[in-house]
Design a protein around this motif. Structure first.
Motif, PDB file in Angstrom:
ATOM      1  N   SER A 184       0.972  67.257 -54.566  1.00 45.83           N
ATOM      2  CA  SER A 184       1.303  68.557 -55.397  1.00 45.83           C
ATOM      3  C   SER A 184       2.815  68.559 -56.629  1.00 45.83           C
TER       4      SER A 184
ATOM      5  N   LEU B 206       1.091  70.010 -47.743  1.00 48.73           N
ATOM      6  CA  LEU B 206       1.047  70.124 -49.937  1.00 48.73           C
ATOM      7  C   LEU B 206       2.211  69.495 -48.991  1.00 48.73           C
TER       8      LEU B 206
ATOM      9  N   ARG C 145       3.220  74.433 -53.528  1.00 44.53           N
ATOM     10  CA  ARG C 145       4.235  73.580 -53.209  1.00 44.53           C
ATOM     11  C   ARG C 145       5.240  74.692 -53.650  1.00 44.53           C
TER      12      ARG C 145
END
Length: 444
Positions: free
Chosen positions: A134, A129, A25
């Motif tokens: 994340s 993501l 991320r």
């Protein structure tokens, strides 16, 4: 059949640490933010050319582009969402919102001039993501939860399948590129290097006609036809054979490394840069990122019965080289900037510390700074950065550097530690603290 399904389950739902997903991320967030900021003015000017507007993908229904004012404000919103996604602030909302915003933004950007397919993988990665967990660690939200007493999530399969899905999305982009070459007019001429050699030549001529220079390796490679044969075969193997990278972890790492090298080859031969690919960020999911962070046994050393002298106190203890000018300066730095009188200190040369660490063999290989916290001993850069979280702002912000793997941080620390006497000098005896600070030093 059961064995096959079990292999699929272990591969797709592998248990990993939440830090691996958080790293992806952060890396995608940093890259996309750099892209938006570095190309902001260029994209704003480009989208003012109404005649060149040719909507594609999910925006193909549009007949006219947005006004320049509206698009400017939408771009600002995308950047703000990017920052929220990057730092993991209210990720339950900013994650999905940024995922949708990125998809729309790049689709809109591709509605002018040529389509930049090399950005598609980045978009797919952010979409995945942004819709999964994340930000469970290394995020603003996680920091707030920890302050409330919540613990950092441990290894779980919910962090594994998104990584595998990102790998599949990446593999899919390369497989489609290989299929597109076969389906095109040149077809298998790509395999024997003929088409590639022609493309390289055309690119070099175009650059010279426009007043720029050909790529560094062009003049050397163009005369060696057999090299293009090898590169053509390798390109087809990497693109059409990309799905094999999903079968085994080691195969994926080999494929990712070779494909990364291929992009750098394209740069040196044609001068074309695919930045997301060349930085290697696109290939991070294929590697066991957990190995970048040593296991907890390597990060820290559990306390022993010899540590009871420190276990009586809940306060963290800083162990330092008492004759090193740099280390003594660091202790004074801590004393002046700590939020509360929390730390206790002891010199590595003292009998107290020698008795404490004798069984742990840390004295023989000790760094200049050690930190004992909650019964654990941290060393090198880990100790320094963990100390920073107890300091006042802005110094506590340095704690974010813990995101960087120790394999990158510690070599820098080692260079300074190795040369600390040479660069900063040393004292004959341990420096005595001020009278009002002596109660903080356990070896006095």
């Amino acid at each position: 059949m059961k064995r096959f399904l079990e292999k699929i389950r272990k591969l797709w739902f592998m248990k990993v640490r939440p830090q691996q997903l958080a790293l992806l991320r952060i890396s995608t967030g940093i890259f996309s933010l750099w892209y938006f900021l570095s190309r902001f003015e260029m994209i704003q000017k480009m989208t003012k050319n109404i005649e060149a507007f040719d909507p594609v993908g999910i925006l193909s229904w549009m007949s006219t582009p947005l006004s320049s004012e509206v698009f400017w404000w939408l771009s600002i919103v995308v950047i703000l969402l990017n920052i929220g996604y990057l730092i993991g602030w209210k990720f339950k909302f900013t994650g999905p919102a940024f995922a949708i915003a990125v998809l729309v933004f790049f689709t809109y950007r591709n509605s002018w001039s040529m389509m930049y397919h090399n950005r598609n993988a980045l978009v797919l990665h952010i979409v995945i993501l942004g819709l999964v967990a994340s930000a469970d660690t290394w995020s603003w939200d996680a920091f707030k939860r920890i302050k409330k007493g919540y613990k950092t999530p441990k290894t779980h399969w919910q962090y594994g399948w998104p990584i595998q899905l990102i790998c599949a999305a990446t593999v899919g982009t390369y497989l489609l590129a290989g299929i597109a070459k076969i389906a095109g007019d040149l077809a298998w001429e790509w395999a024997d290097g003929t088409a590639m050699r022609s493309q390289v030549a055309v690119d070099a001529i175009r650059k010279e006609m426009l007043g720029s220079e050909a790529a560094p390796l062009f003049n050397f490679l163009f005369e060696h036809t057999w090299l293009f044969l090898g590169m053509g075969i390798l390109t087809f193997v990497l693109e059409l054979g990309a799905p094999l990278a999903l079968v085994k972890r080691k195969w994926g790492m080999i494929w990712a490394t070779l494909t990364w090298m291929m992009h750098w080859g394209v740069f040196f031969i044609m001068g074309i840069s695919f930045r997301y690919q060349m930085t290697g960020l696109i290939f991070l999911p294929f590697f066991n990122l957990e190995k970048l962070w040593d296991s907890s046994k390597k990060h820290m050393i559990e306390g022993t019965n010899n540590q009871s002298v420190f276990d009586n106190s809940s306060k963290p203890v800083v162990l330092f080289d008492g004759i090193c000018n740099l280390c003594n300066g660091w202790i004074q730095f801590i004393l002046k900037r700590e939020q509360n009188q929390l730390f206790q200190f002891a010199s590595l040369q003292s009998e107290t510390v020698e008795h404490l660490l004798r069984n742990n063999n840390l004295l023989q290989n000790s760094s200049s700074i050690l930190l004992i916290e909650n019964g654990m001993i941290y060393k090198k850069s880990e100790a320094v950065l963990r100390i920073c979280k107890y300091l006042r702002t802005p110094w506590r912000v340095l704690t974010v550097l813990l995101i960087i793997p120790r394999s990158f941080r510690d070599p820098i620390y080692d260079i300074v530690a190795k040369n600390r006497y040479k660069w900063f000098g040393k004292q004959q005896h341990c420096k005595l603290p001020q009278p009002d600070q002596r109660f903080r030093f356990l070896d006095l």
